[in-house]
Design an enzyme around this catalytic site. Structure first.
Site, PDB file in Angstrom:
ATOM      1  N   CYS A 361       0.855  -1.185   0.000  1.00  0.00           N
ATOM      2  CA  CYS A 361       0.000   0.000   0.000  1.00  0.00           C
ATOM      3  C   CYS A 361       0.885   1.226   0.000  1.00  0.00           C
ATOM      4  CB  CYS A 361      -0.902  -0.011   1.224  1.00  0.00           C
ATOM      5  SG  CYS A 361      -1.968  -1.434   1.189  1.00  0.00           S
ATOM      6  N   GLU A 362       1.397   1.541  -1.180  1.00  0.00           N
ATOM      7  CA  GLU A 362       2.430   2.565  -1.294  1.00  0.00           C
ATOM      8  C   GLU A 362       2.627   2.794  -2.791  1.00  0.00           C
ATOM      9  OE1 GLU A 362       4.775   4.116   0.989  1.00  0.00           O
ATOM     10  OE2 GLU A 362       5.309   5.028  -0.918  1.00  0.00           O
TER      11      GLU A 362
END
Ligand SMILES: *Cc1c(COP(=O)(O)O)cnc(C)c1O
Length: 432
Positions: A361-362
């Site tokens: 999640c980046e």
């Protein structure tokens, strides 16, 4: 392809070290690091044979094990006659548990704590590469407590700019590593070390950078180091017996990267070093080199399974895989280039550009942007990232609590797991 351990089978499958990549993924699970033992050994032998022949029997290559540190790689390094570099208690512990003869280990780092120093001595580390004056004093004091004399080298910065990426450029005067010759600090630390009773100064070390493709930086740093050694002999009557020229030879990540003949480069450096020694009237010191990347990088690839193929019309295309910056943070850190292929579609034309991204999640979790892959890419396809043997597993993290990948070592058609896959229970192993 970029390395001769990579081929394509008649049905268009990538083969690595003679094995079908897709079959190995099926057998060992996804994602997965593969390593080619024969290639690691050949890379060790290139350095070992060239250094012994060019610099004489006293020379020794040290495998800079931060490039890939796990027990089996230390066993391989030992069986090839290599010394090693270690930079932490974790690497020392790994090497020791693998049975590596720790007298052939060199302990680096720009900040060794008192506990690190004591631990390294208790584990019989042969040589410390001291970075700065306070560290020399700490090594001396702890050696005195233990009633030993510790062999050391001093890390100096010769003041060379390798024009490579800033984060891997370590030889400049303003580097965080070592003591600069230009500022007089190198002479000061030498004087300090010579006055210490429980350290035995054996010589000097420099390491000017990484991913360098010719010997120019080695020649320039060797010249500066040898002149320094001659000046120190003149002033203090101390003759350095060892000179460590560091690591840094490059590897091919892309087809467009140059091929480098490491043996020929070592002969070139040796001829220059011998000539300089003669001119300065110095005996040839025992030479050390510290290859990391060029020992393991092309001995590794990473396999992933595609989960999503996404097209944003008028913008770009994404291929998302089941790994990412957790197993290979190098694009996120340095924008490092990699060759990325579809491991079962090697004979299909690559007509579409995709950003190959990870599952974290980046937004910065990119393995490689703008990769040409077949238009048929879909969920379930296998992606291979090549030349991942160095600074991938050793830089891996558990970000997003994703378990780290296993390493499967291939040798003569046999495969063995040398690092097992982390489990979900490993992930909570330290939680109380
Ligand atoms: C990282 C490092 C090396 C190895 O560098 P490579 O570019 O991987 O060959 C050698 N010596 C020192 C001191 C290092 O920090």
């Amino acid at each position: 392809m970029i390395c001769n351990n990579l081929t394509v089978s008649p049905k268009g499958h990538l083969r690595f070290a003679g094995m079908d990549a897709a079959e190995l993924l099926c057998r060992f699970g996804s994602p997965l690091y593969l390593m080619d033992e024969q290639r690691i050994r050949q890379n060790c032998q290139t350095y070992y044979n060239a250094m012994k022949a060019a610099f004489g029997e006293a020379a020794l290559p040290l495998y800079a094990s931060k490039a890939a540190s796990f027990m089996e790689v230390y066993r391989i390094a030992e069986s090839e006659g290599m010394g090693i570099d270690v930079v932490s208690c974790g690497e020392i512990h790994t090497a020791k548990k693998a049975g590596f003869p720790m007298e052939n280990a060199y302990f680096h780092s720009n900040n060794k704590t008192d506990a690190d120093i004591a631990f390294a001595m208790e584990n019989g580390v042969g040589c410390f590469v001291a970075d700065h004056p306070e560290e020399v004093l700490a090594i001396d004091a702890i050696a005195a407590e233990k009633g030993i004399t510790q062999k050391i080298l001093l890390r100096l910065t010769p003041g060379i700019d390798t024009h490579t990426y800033e984060a891997v450029n370590t030889g400049k005067v303003d580097s965080k590593f070592g003591s600069a010759i230009e500022t007089g600090q190198a002479e000061e630390i030498t004087k300090l070390a010579l006055d210490c009773k429980n350290v035995r100064l054996a010589g000097f070390h420099c390491h000017v950078g990484s991913q360098v493709f010719d010997s120019d930086t080695f020649l320039r740093s060797a010249e500066i180091m040898l002149k320094f050694i001659a000046a120190i002999r003149e002033t203090y009557g101390f003759l350095a017996e060892e000179l460590d020229l560091g690591g840094g030879y490059g590897v091919r990540y892309l087809e467009s990267d140059p091929e480098i003949d490491i043996a020929a480069n070592i002969y070139e450096v040796a001829a220059f070093v011998k000539e300089q020694c003669k001119a300065l009237n110095l005996p040839l010191p025992a030479i050390r080199m510290e290859p990391g990347r060029s020992i393991v990088a092309d001995a590794g690839i990473t396999l992933y399974t595609v989960g999503a193929v996404k097209t944003i019309p008028g913008y770009k295309n994404y291929v998302s895989v089941d790994g990412g910056m957790g197993d290979n943070p190098r694009y996120a850190l340095y924008e490092s280039p990699y060759t990325v292929v579809a491991a079962e579609k090697m004979n299909e034309p690559c007509s579409v550009l995709y950003d190959v991204v990870g599952r974290c999640c980046e937004s910065g979790d990119v393995l490689q942007p703008a990769v040409s892959l077949p238009a048929s890419m879909k969920r379930g396809d296998i992606i291979a990232v090549l030349t991942t043997g160095a600074y991938n597993y050793s830089m891996a993290s558990n970000y997003n609590r994703i378990p780290r990948l296993p390493i499967v070592m291939i040798k003569d058609g046999d495969c063995r797991v040398v690092v097992r896959r982390e489990t979900l229970d490993d992930i909570i192993g330290c939680d109380l």
